[in-house]
Design a protein around this motif. Structure first.
Motif, PDB file in Angstrom:
ATOM      1  N   VAL A 110      86.133  26.443  11.581  1.00  0.00           N
ATOM      2  CA  VAL A 110      87.169  25.755  12.351  1.00  0.00           C
ATOM      3  C   VAL A 110      88.280  25.260  11.436  1.00  0.00           C
ATOM      4  O   VAL A 110      89.463  25.544  11.644  1.00  0.00           O
ATOM      5  N   THR A 111      87.878  24.532  10.373  1.00  0.00           N
ATOM      6  CA  THR A 111      88.886  23.820   9.582  1.00  0.00           C
ATOM      7  C   THR A 111      89.772  24.749   8.766  1.00  0.00           C
ATOM      8  O   THR A 111      90.923  24.421   8.506  1.00  0.00           O
ATOM      9  N   ARG A 112      89.253  25.931   8.392  1.00  0.00           N
ATOM     10  CA  ARG A 112      90.100  26.829   7.596  1.00  0.00           C
ATOM     11  C   ARG A 112      91.320  27.296   8.402  1.00  0.00           C
ATOM     12  O   ARG A 112      92.291  27.777   7.845  1.00  0.00           O
ATOM     13  N   ARG A 113      91.256  27.162   9.711  1.00  0.00           N
ATOM     14  CA  ARG A 113      92.385  27.566  10.554  1.00  0.00           C
ATOM     15  C   ARG A 113      93.362  26.414  10.800  1.00  0.00           C
ATOM     16  O   ARG A 113      94.334  26.583  11.524  1.00  0.00           O
ATOM     17  N   LEU A 114      93.069  25.251  10.228  1.00  0.00           N
ATOM     18  CA  LEU A 114      93.886  24.065  10.509  1.00  0.00           C
ATOM     19  C   LEU A 114      94.767  23.701   9.318  1.00  0.00           C
ATOM     20  O   LEU A 114      94.503  24.116   8.197  1.00  0.00           O
ATOM     21  N   PRO A 115      95.813  22.918   9.571  1.00  0.00           N
ATOM     22  CA  PRO A 115      96.623  22.422   8.462  1.00  0.00           C
ATOM     23  C   PRO A 115      95.766  21.590   7.511  1.00  0.00           C
ATOM     24  O   PRO A 115      94.871  20.859   7.960  1.00  0.00           O
ATOM     25  N   ILE A 116      96.063  21.696   6.200  1.00  0.00           N
ATOM     26  CA  ILE A 116      95.194  21.071   5.191  1.00  0.00           C
ATOM     27  C   ILE A 116      95.017  19.574   5.430  1.00  0.00           C
ATOM     28  O   ILE A 116      93.912  19.043   5.304  1.00  0.00           O
ATOM     29  N   ILE A 162      88.947  16.139  10.799  1.00  0.00           N
ATOM     30  CA  ILE A 162      88.372  16.904  11.898  1.00  0.00           C
ATOM     31  C   ILE A 162      86.989  17.410  11.516  1.00  0.00           C
ATOM     32  O   ILE A 162      86.065  17.415  12.340  1.00  0.00           O
ATOM     33  N   GLY A 163      86.819  17.779  10.237  1.00  0.00           N
ATOM     34  CA  GLY A 163      85.517  18.235   9.757  1.00  0.00           C
ATOM     35  C   GLY A 163      84.458  17.157   9.937  1.00  0.00           C
ATOM     36  O   GLY A 163      83.368  17.419  10.463  1.00  0.00           O
ATOM     37  N   LEU A 164      84.779  15.926   9.513  1.00  0.00           N
ATOM     38  CA  LEU A 164      83.835  14.803   9.637  1.00  0.00           C
ATOM     39  C   LEU A 164      83.506  14.536  11.109  1.00  0.00           C
ATOM     40  O   LEU A 164      82.351  14.335  11.480  1.00  0.00           O
ATOM     41  N   GLU A 165      84.543  14.562  11.931  1.00  0.00           N
ATOM     42  CA  GLU A 165      84.373  14.304  13.355  1.00  0.00           C
ATOM     43  C   GLU A 165      83.436  15.326  13.987  1.00  0.00           C
ATOM     44  O   GLU A 165      82.513  14.980  14.730  1.00  0.00           O
ATOM     45  N   LYS A 215      81.234  17.179  12.441  1.00  0.00           N
ATOM     46  CA  LYS A 215      79.871  17.061  11.908  1.00  0.00           C
ATOM     47  C   LYS A 215      79.106  15.977  12.667  1.00  0.00           C
ATOM     48  O   LYS A 215      77.972  16.194  13.111  1.00  0.00           O
ATOM     49  N   SER A 216      79.768  14.833  12.876  1.00  0.00           N
ATOM     50  CA  SER A 216      79.064  13.755  13.568  1.00  0.00           C
ATOM     51  C   SER A 216      78.800  14.131  15.025  1.00  0.00           C
ATOM     52  O   SER A 216      77.740  13.835  15.571  1.00  0.00           O
ATOM     53  N   THR A 217      79.737  14.840  15.644  1.00  0.00           N
ATOM     54  CA  THR A 217      79.530  15.260  17.031  1.00  0.00           C
ATOM     55  C   THR A 217      78.356  16.226  17.146  1.00  0.00           C
ATOM     56  O   THR A 217      77.506  16.089  18.028  1.00  0.00           O
ATOM     57  N   ILE A 218      78.339  17.205  16.229  1.00  0.00           N
ATOM     58  CA  ILE A 218      77.264  18.202  16.296  1.00  0.00           C
ATOM     59  C   ILE A 218      75.906  17.538  16.089  1.00  0.00           C
ATOM     60  O   ILE A 218      74.934  17.833  16.797  1.00  0.00           O
ATOM     61  N   GLU A 219      75.859  16.590  15.148  1.00  0.00           N
ATOM     62  CA  GLU A 219      74.584  15.911  14.905  1.00  0.00           C
ATOM     63  C   GLU A 219      74.155  15.078  16.114  1.00  0.00           C
ATOM     64  O   GLU A 219      72.966  14.963  16.404  1.00  0.00           O
ATOM     65  N   ASP A 220      75.150  14.527  16.829  1.00  0.00           N
ATOM     66  CA  ASP A 220      74.824  13.799  18.058  1.00  0.00           C
ATOM     67  C   ASP A 220      74.188  14.705  19.105  1.00  0.00           C
ATOM     68  O   ASP A 220      73.367  14.270  19.908  1.00  0.00           O
ATOM     69  N   MET A 221      74.624  15.959  19.112  1.00  0.00           N
ATOM     70  CA  MET A 221      74.127  16.884  20.122  1.00  0.00           C
ATOM     71  C   MET A 221      72.689  17.302  19.859  1.00  0.00           C
ATOM     72  O   MET A 221      72.015  17.804  20.764  1.00  0.00           O
ATOM     73  N   LEU A 222      72.245  17.159  18.615  1.00  0.00           N
ATOM     74  CA  LEU A 222      70.929  17.688  18.235  1.00  0.00           C
ATOM     75  C   LEU A 222      69.836  16.645  18.439  1.00  0.00           C
ATOM     76  O   LEU A 222      70.048  15.451  18.207  1.00  0.00           O
ATOM     77  N   PRO A 223      68.650  17.087  18.861  1.00  0.00           N
ATOM     78  CA  PRO A 223      67.515  16.165  18.961  1.00  0.00           C
ATOM     79  C   PRO A 223      66.993  15.822  17.563  1.00  0.00           C
ATOM     80  O   PRO A 223      67.362  16.482  16.583  1.00  0.00           O
ATOM     81  N   ASP A 224      66.143  14.811  17.468  1.00  0.00           N
ATOM     82  CA  ASP A 224      65.550  14.479  16.169  1.00  0.00           C
ATOM     83  C   ASP A 224      64.661  15.635  15.735  1.00  0.00           C
ATOM     84  O   ASP A 224      64.003  16.269  16.556  1.00  0.00           O
ATOM     85  N   GLY A 225      64.619  15.856  14.427  1.00  0.00           N
ATOM     86  CA  GLY A 225      63.793  16.932  13.878  1.00  0.00           C
ATOM     87  C   GLY A 225      64.153  18.287  14.459  1.00  0.00           C
ATOM     88  O   GLY A 225      63.298  19.039  14.908  1.00  0.00           O
ATOM     89  N   TYR A 226      65.433  18.603  14.480  1.00  0.00           N
ATOM     90  CA  TYR A 226      65.885  19.838  15.132  1.00  0.00           C
ATOM     91  C   TYR A 226      65.560  21.087  14.323  1.00  0.00           C
ATOM     92  O   TYR A 226      65.347  21.016  13.112  1.00  0.00           O
ATOM     93  N   THR A 227      65.492  22.193  15.037  1.00  0.00           N
ATOM     94  CA  THR A 227      65.251  23.485  14.391  1.00  0.00           C
ATOM     95  C   THR A 227      66.570  24.269  14.359  1.00  0.00           C
ATOM     96  O   THR A 227      67.577  23.828  14.918  1.00  0.00           O
ATOM     97  N   GLU A 228      66.504  25.439  13.723  1.00  0.00           N
ATOM     98  CA  GLU A 228      67.711  26.270  13.643  1.00  0.00           C
ATOM     99  C   GLU A 228      68.141  26.729  15.036  1.00  0.00           C
ATOM    100  O   GLU A 228      69.333  26.883  15.300  1.00  0.00           O
ATOM    101  N   GLU A 229      67.135  26.937  15.916  1.00  0.00           N
ATOM    102  CA  GLU A 229      67.446  27.332  17.292  1.00  0.00           C
ATOM    103  C   GLU A 229      68.292  26.260  17.978  1.00  0.00           C
ATOM    104  O   GLU A 229      69.281  26.561  18.653  1.00  0.00           O
ATOM    105  N   ASP A 230      67.908  24.994  17.777  1.00  0.00           N
ATOM    106  CA  ASP A 230      68.654  23.885  18.383  1.00  0.00           C
ATOM    107  C   ASP A 230      70.105  23.896  17.897  1.00  0.00           C
ATOM    108  O   ASP A 230      71.034  23.681  18.673  1.00  0.00           O
ATOM    109  N   VAL A 231      70.249  24.140  16.595  1.00  0.00           N
ATOM    110  CA  VAL A 231      71.606  24.183  16.022  1.00  0.00           C
ATOM    111  C   VAL A 231      72.419  25.274  16.706  1.00  0.00           C
ATOM    112  O   VAL A 231      73.570  25.061  17.092  1.00  0.00           O
ATOM    113  N   LYS A 232      71.788  26.449  16.879  1.00  0.00           N
ATOM    114  CA  LYS A 232      72.519  27.564  17.483  1.00  0.00           C
ATOM    115  C   LYS A 232      72.946  27.240  18.909  1.00  0.00           C
ATOM    116  O   LYS A 232      74.054  27.591  19.332  1.00  0.00           O
TER     117      LYS A 232
END
Lengths: 331, 115
Positions: free
Chosen positions: A11-17, A23-26, A28-45
């Motif tokens: 995402v960020t490589r397409r944005l102004p420096i 936006i990267g930090l935002e 990351k925190s959003t994605i982690e919010d979406m994941l359950p505790d002890g998530y697997t790679e499937e959950d990430v996908k």
């Protein structure tokens, strides 16, 4: 490699420096919010799948448009392209044609030169089209990205917003009175052809003989000295035709005034032709004797026939052209 | 047919998203909690639309944001500004007025249908 980090990078490589880190930090925190505790790679996908294509997400963050030319300028862009391309193409074709006729070599055949002219003419038309297309597109792409004004309303040819007053500047021409661009270009083409042929008649117009390997030029029909002595007058006639074609191009409608101008042009052409053709030295003596030998007719008679036929044919076509001008103007 | 219907109803919803988001930001929210509270009210919003929208609202000064680093994970919270509250109230009125008008129009349509 962590999929989350890769996604954020995508995402960020397409944005102004300057926005990347925040936006990267935002994200990351959003994605982690979406994941359950002890998530697997499937959950990430699954989570990343919900966020969707990184390019689309990035374009949401970007204020830059995701198109080259948007609705604001598209119409004016296409209109300009349609206006410029035909003019540029015809001019480039005429340039190629003129160049080859001027450089025409006595040893060469008309057919060969014709093929070369056609080939190079088409090539130069394509070349010009690509040049016009590229530069015009580039101009509008830059315009689209540098335009700071907020409104997105489409622009008219005057680069302003449309108002009913714009209708007053639209030249509405009934079909019967219209002067087509094709007519103007055809007459310009014709002018450039006869002009170059005229000044190179001593190696273009005359008797050709089929000598196995193509047509061979044997003798000229006319005396180039006589033709050249008419040079200044001919240049005036050429200039008159070009000016008239340009006037037609600008007006794009037949009027009585234009029909009268057309008649003046035709009359001048006919008078010049008459003076030229009755000049006693106009025909090459070699040509006349060759023709008289072939047709078994005295030279004087052949000369009279040619002069008579040319003048009658030219006069008839001139008169028809003048009448057609007046008829179109009166519709 | 269903594809056309989809794109038409997406178009209908699009204009309301800003209003929906503003309504939820009267109390502070972070990105994902906003998604969840919208979903609970039955409003579906693509996340790839929501996050850029939040940034745009911030740039328009309708919304302010702050990073909270006190918890185990840093989170970015969003909240309406005073200006944002003002705009939200006006937009809300506009929406209610519009939907009443449209409702009348649609009701009339139905009555005609019964005749």
């Amino acid at each position: 490699m962590d999929l989350i980090d890769v996604y954020i990078y995508e995402v960020t490589r397409r944005l102004p420096i300057k926005n990347r880190e925040d936006i990267g930090l935002e994200l990351k925190s959003t994605i982690e919010d979406m994941l359950p505790d002890g998530y697997t790679e499937e959950d990430v996908k699954v989570a990343l799948g919900e966020l969707g294509n990184p390019a689309i997400l990035a374009s949401g963050y970007n204020e830059r448009p995701m198109h080259l030319i948007g609705p604001k300028y598209f119409d004016i862009y296409v209109s300009l392209l349609k206006m410029i391309v035909p003019i540029a193409a015809v001019i480039s074709f005429i340039v190629v044609l003129t160049k080859y006729i001027v450089e025409f070599d006595k040893g060469d055949t008309v057919l060969n030169v014709g093929i070369v002219v056609l080939g190079e003419g088409i090539w130069s038309v394509i070349h010009v089209f690509m040049q016009v297309f590229f530069w015009l597109t580039l101009t509008f792409v830059i315009l689209e990205r540098t335009d700071q004004s907020k409104d997105k309303l489409p622009r008219t040819m005057s680069f302003n917003k449309w108002t009913p007053e714009d209708l007053e500047n639209i030249p509405y021409v009934p079909k019967e009175r219209m002067i087509t661009k094709g007519y103007v270009f055809a007459s310009l083409l014709w002018t450039s052809i006869w002009g170059t042929v005229y000044f190179n008649a001593d190696h273009l117009v005359g008797v050709y003989k089929n000598s196995g390997g193509g047509l061979e030029f044997i003798m000229p029909a006319f005396n180039q000295h006589v033709m050249d002595s008419f040079g200044p007058v001919i240049i005036v006639v050429l200039g008159l035709e070009i000016v008239f074609a340009l006037i037609l191009f600008i007006n794009n409608e037949w009027t009585k005034k234009l029909a009268i101008l057309n008649t003046v042009r035709e009359t001048v052409g006919l008078i010049v032709l008459a003076f030229l053709i009755v000049n006693p030295n106009f025909f090459h003596p070699e040509f006349l004797s060759y023709m008289s030998g072939n047709l078994e007719m005295p030279e004087g008679q052949i000369r009279n026939y040619v002069i008579g036929a040319t003048l009658v044919l030219y006069a008839v076509s001139s008169i028809m052209n003048c009448i057609s001008g007046f008829r179109k103007a009166n519709r | 047919m269903s594809h056309l219907l989809d794109s038409l109803s997406t178009e209908l919803r699009r204009g309301t998203l800003t209003l929906a988001v503003l309504s939820q930001l009267q109390t502070q929210q972070y990105g994902y909690s906003l998604v969840q509270s919208l979903e609970k009210s039955g409003i579906v919003i693509e996340q790839s639309t929501l996050y850029p929208l939040l940034r745009r609202l911030e740039k328009q000064e309708l919304v302010k944001s702050m990073w909270d680093t006190t918890e185990s994970r840093p989170r970015k919270y969003y909240l309406l500004t005073d200006y944002g509250t003002e705009v939200y109230e006006q937009l809300k009125e506009e929406w209610i007025k519009n939907s009443k008008e449209l409702y009348k129009l649609l009701e009339g349509d139905q009555r005609d249908g019964f005749n």
